[in-house]
Design a protein around this motif. Structure first.
Motif, PDB file in Angstrom:
ATOM      1  N   ASN A   1       0.816  -1.230   0.000  1.00  0.00           N
ATOM      2  CA  ASN A   1       0.000   0.000   0.000  1.00  0.00           C
ATOM      3  C   ASN A   1       0.846   1.275   0.000  1.00  0.00           C
ATOM      4  O   ASN A   1       0.438   2.297   0.539  1.00  0.00           O
ATOM      5  N   GLN A   2       2.026   1.173  -0.601  1.00  0.00           N
ATOM      6  CA  GLN A   2       2.909   2.339  -0.710  1.00  0.00           C
ATOM      7  C   GLN A   2       3.287   2.633  -2.164  1.00  0.00           C
ATOM      8  O   GLN A   2       4.136   3.466  -2.437  1.00  0.00           O
ATOM      9  N   GLY A   3       2.670   1.903  -3.109  1.00  0.00           N
ATOM     10  CA  GLY A   3       2.972   2.100  -4.522  1.00  0.00           C
ATOM     11  C   GLY A   3       4.205   1.364  -5.001  1.00  0.00           C
ATOM     12  O   GLY A   3       4.653   1.556  -6.138  1.00  0.00           O
ATOM     13  N   LEU A   4       4.771   0.491  -4.144  1.00  0.00           N
ATOM     14  CA  LEU A   4       6.003  -0.207  -4.512  1.00  0.00           C
ATOM     15  C   LEU A   4       5.776  -1.206  -5.640  1.00  0.00           C
ATOM     16  O   LEU A   4       6.623  -1.346  -6.535  1.00  0.00           O
ATOM     17  N   ALA A   5       4.644  -1.915  -5.620  1.00  0.00           N
ATOM     18  CA  ALA A   5       4.367  -2.910  -6.663  1.00  0.00           C
ATOM     19  C   ALA A   5       4.393  -2.266  -8.049  1.00  0.00           C
ATOM     20  O   ALA A   5       4.932  -2.828  -9.010  1.00  0.00           O
ATOM     21  N   LYS A   6       3.830  -1.082  -8.137  1.00  0.00           N
ATOM     22  CA  LYS A   6       3.789  -0.368  -9.413  1.00  0.00           C
ATOM     23  C   LYS A   6       5.190  -0.001  -9.881  1.00  0.00           C
ATOM     24  O   LYS A   6       5.504  -0.114 -11.079  1.00  0.00           O
ATOM     25  N   GLU A   7       6.053   0.407  -8.958  1.00  0.00           N
ATOM     26  CA  GLU A   7       7.420   0.771  -9.319  1.00  0.00           C
ATOM     27  C   GLU A   7       8.219  -0.452  -9.765  1.00  0.00           C
ATOM     28  O   GLU A   7       9.010  -0.389 -10.707  1.00  0.00           O
ATOM     29  N   ILE A   8       8.011  -1.584  -9.081  1.00  0.00           N
ATOM     30  CA  ILE A   8       8.692  -2.824  -9.469  1.00  0.00           C
ATOM     31  C   ILE A   8       8.209  -3.276 -10.838  1.00  0.00           C
ATOM     32  O   ILE A   8       8.994  -3.711 -11.688  1.00  0.00           O
ATOM     33  N   LYS A   9       6.902  -3.187 -11.037  1.00  0.00           N
ATOM     34  CA  LYS A   9       6.313  -3.583 -12.314  1.00  0.00           C
ATOM     35  C   LYS A   9       6.884  -2.759 -13.460  1.00  0.00           C
ATOM     36  O   LYS A   9       7.218  -3.285 -14.526  1.00  0.00           O
ATOM     37  N   LYS A  10       7.028  -1.457 -13.259  1.00  0.00           N
ATOM     38  CA  LYS A  10       7.609  -0.589 -14.281  1.00  0.00           C
ATOM     39  C   LYS A  10       9.063  -0.979 -14.556  1.00  0.00           C
ATOM     40  O   LYS A  10       9.502  -1.012 -15.708  1.00  0.00           O
ATOM     41  N   ALA A  11       9.796  -1.270 -13.488  1.00  0.00           N
ATOM     42  CA  ALA A  11      11.211  -1.611 -13.627  1.00  0.00           C
ATOM     43  C   ALA A  11      11.412  -2.914 -14.407  1.00  0.00           C
ATOM     44  O   ALA A  11      12.284  -2.996 -15.282  1.00  0.00           O
ATOM     45  N   VAL A  12      10.603  -3.924 -14.101  1.00  0.00           N
ATOM     46  CA  VAL A  12      10.762  -5.210 -14.789  1.00  0.00           C
ATOM     47  C   VAL A  12      10.266  -5.101 -16.235  1.00  0.00           C
ATOM     48  O   VAL A  12      10.801  -5.752 -17.139  1.00  0.00           O
ATOM     49  N   PHE A  13       9.262  -4.273 -16.457  1.00  0.00           N
ATOM     50  CA  PHE A  13       8.781  -4.039 -17.824  1.00  0.00           C
ATOM     51  C   PHE A  13       9.864  -3.355 -18.652  1.00  0.00           C
ATOM     52  O   PHE A  13      10.149  -3.772 -19.790  1.00  0.00           O
ATOM     53  N   ASN A  14      10.495  -2.338 -18.099  1.00  0.00           N
ATOM     54  CA  ASN A  14      11.563  -1.630 -18.817  1.00  0.00           C
ATOM     55  C   ASN A  14      12.765  -2.536 -19.058  1.00  0.00           C
ATOM     56  O   ASN A  14      13.411  -2.462 -20.115  1.00  0.00           O
ATOM     57  N   LEU A  15      13.067  -3.405 -18.098  1.00  0.00           N
ATOM     58  CA  LEU A  15      14.164  -4.363 -18.266  1.00  0.00           C
ATOM     59  C   LEU A  15      13.833  -5.336 -19.396  1.00  0.00           C
ATOM     60  O   LEU A  15      14.706  -5.680 -20.205  1.00  0.00           O
ATOM     61  N   SER A  16      12.588  -5.763 -19.463  1.00  0.00           N
ATOM     62  CA  SER A  16      12.149  -6.669 -20.531  1.00  0.00           C
ATOM     63  C   SER A  16      12.291  -6.011 -21.899  1.00  0.00           C
ATOM     64  O   SER A  16      12.770  -6.618 -22.860  1.00  0.00           O
ATOM     65  N   ARG A  17      11.880  -4.746 -21.986  1.00  0.00           N
ATOM     66  CA  ARG A  17      11.953  -4.032 -23.258  1.00  0.00           C
ATOM     67  C   ARG A  17      13.409  -3.809 -23.683  1.00  0.00           C
ATOM     68  O   ARG A  17      13.731  -3.839 -24.866  1.00  0.00           O
ATOM     69  N   LYS A  18      14.285  -3.605 -22.695  1.00  0.00           N
ATOM     70  CA  LYS A  18      15.701  -3.377 -22.989  1.00  0.00           C
ATOM     71  C   LYS A  18      16.397  -4.659 -23.446  1.00  0.00           C
ATOM     72  O   LYS A  18      17.139  -4.646 -24.439  1.00  0.00           O
ATOM     73  N   LYS A  19      16.145  -5.765 -22.751  1.00  0.00           N
ATOM     74  CA  LYS A  19      16.841  -7.017 -23.056  1.00  0.00           C
ATOM     75  C   LYS A  19      16.211  -7.786 -24.218  1.00  0.00           C
ATOM     76  O   LYS A  19      16.901  -8.508 -24.934  1.00  0.00           O
ATOM     77  N   PHE A  20      14.888  -7.619 -24.376  1.00  0.00           N
ATOM     78  CA  PHE A  20      14.175  -8.364 -25.417  1.00  0.00           C
ATOM     79  C   PHE A  20      13.247  -7.405 -26.181  1.00  0.00           C
ATOM     80  O   PHE A  20      12.017  -7.496 -26.082  1.00  0.00           O
ATOM     81  N   PRO A  21      13.822  -6.470 -26.942  1.00  0.00           N
ATOM     82  CA  PRO A  21      13.037  -5.395 -27.572  1.00  0.00           C
ATOM     83  C   PRO A  21      11.974  -5.852 -28.564  1.00  0.00           C
ATOM     84  O   PRO A  21      10.989  -5.139 -28.784  1.00  0.00           O
ATOM     85  N   ASP A  22      12.149  -7.020 -29.151  1.00  0.00           N
ATOM     86  CA  ASP A  22      11.195  -7.488 -30.162  1.00  0.00           C
ATOM     87  C   ASP A  22      10.176  -8.478 -29.603  1.00  0.00           C
ATOM     88  O   ASP A  22       9.267  -8.912 -30.327  1.00  0.00           O
ATOM     89  N   ALA A  23      10.340  -8.855 -28.362  1.00  0.00           N
ATOM     90  CA  ALA A  23       9.461  -9.877 -27.782  1.00  0.00           C
ATOM     91  C   ALA A  23       8.124  -9.289 -27.339  1.00  0.00           C
ATOM     92  O   ALA A  23       8.037  -8.128 -26.941  1.00  0.00           O
ATOM     93  N   LYS A  24       7.100 -10.116 -27.419  1.00  0.00           N
ATOM     94  CA  LYS A  24       5.801  -9.760 -26.858  1.00  0.00           C
ATOM     95  C   LYS A  24       5.855 -10.048 -25.360  1.00  0.00           C
ATOM     96  O   LYS A  24       6.311 -11.118 -24.952  1.00  0.00           O
ATOM     97  N   ILE A  25       5.410  -9.096 -24.560  1.00  0.00           N
ATOM     98  CA  ILE A  25       5.439  -9.247 -23.107  1.00  0.00           C
ATOM     99  C   ILE A  25       4.040  -9.618 -22.632  1.00  0.00           C
ATOM    100  O   ILE A  25       3.067  -8.948 -22.998  1.00  0.00           O
TER     101      ILE A  25
END
Length: 204
Positions: free
Chosen positions: A86-110
């Protein structure tokens, strides 16, 4: 709070990550597949995970799994320790892992599958859209991971076509569409319909 890409130095958190995922499933009463410490360690050592730390204290975690010859990646196991919810941490983690996915696997469907309304909302805001399971990976190893979920029998009965989880997909090659306001009621109704349909059948 530090939100970083996990590595081998974080192996010591594998047990608490596993325990937190298990306890969350019990409290919420939803279908969350169990993840053993050994399973978590494999995700920590390949640079495909995000961990949140408050000093030396574990706060949250999420990891990337690669499927279908890198055509698909899933952001899985999103969890926040009870002390940091209840501090917004899940959203920040979700953004971080999404950005990591886009960086490492730019053509992949997430993609991801979830019963959690909060996760559906976060996914939607990142550009995911609800899809049928047929649009997700057909890699049997991914679906094998659902075997420890209490709703696995539903997935089996429907021949992997439907379950209580909702499938969501971000396709980087799809034409960018105008961002719409999240319709929470629509997600709630979808979840309600699935529970009514599948759980009633299970009880018969």
């Amino acid at each position: 709070m530090e939100i970083i890409v996990a590595n081998e130095s974080h192996f010591k958190y594998a047990q608490i990550i596993s325990d937190t995922i298990t306890e969350s499933a019990k409290v919420r009463g939803t279908g969350i597949a169990r993840r053993t410490p050994e399973y978590i360690i494999k995700r920590l050592q390949n640079g495909n995970a995000i961990i949140a730390l408050d000093g030396d204290k574990f706060a949250g975690f999420c990891y990337i799994e690669v499927w279908g010859n890198k055509d698909f990646v899933a952001n899985s196991g999103l969890i926040v320790h009870p002390d940091y919810r209840n501090q917004g941490l899940a959203k920040e983690i979700k953004k971080a892992v999404f950005n990591l996915s886009r960086k490492k696997f730019p053509d992949a469907k997430i993609f991801g599958i979830t019963t959690g309304l909060a996760v559906m909302k976060m996914n939607y805001e990142l550009g995911y859209k609800p899809v049928t399971f047929s649009e997700l990976t057909d890699d049997p190893e991914f679906w094998k991971g659902c075997q420890t979920c209490k709703n696995f029998d539903i997935l089996t009965r429907t021949e992997k076509k439907m379950c209580l989880c909702t499938g969501m997909l971000h396709d980087p090659k799809a034409q960018k569409q105008k961002t719409e306001k999240v319709n929470k009621k629509a997600f709630k109704r979808l979840k309600s319909i699935k529970e009514s349909l599948f759980l009633k059948k299970k009880q018969k």
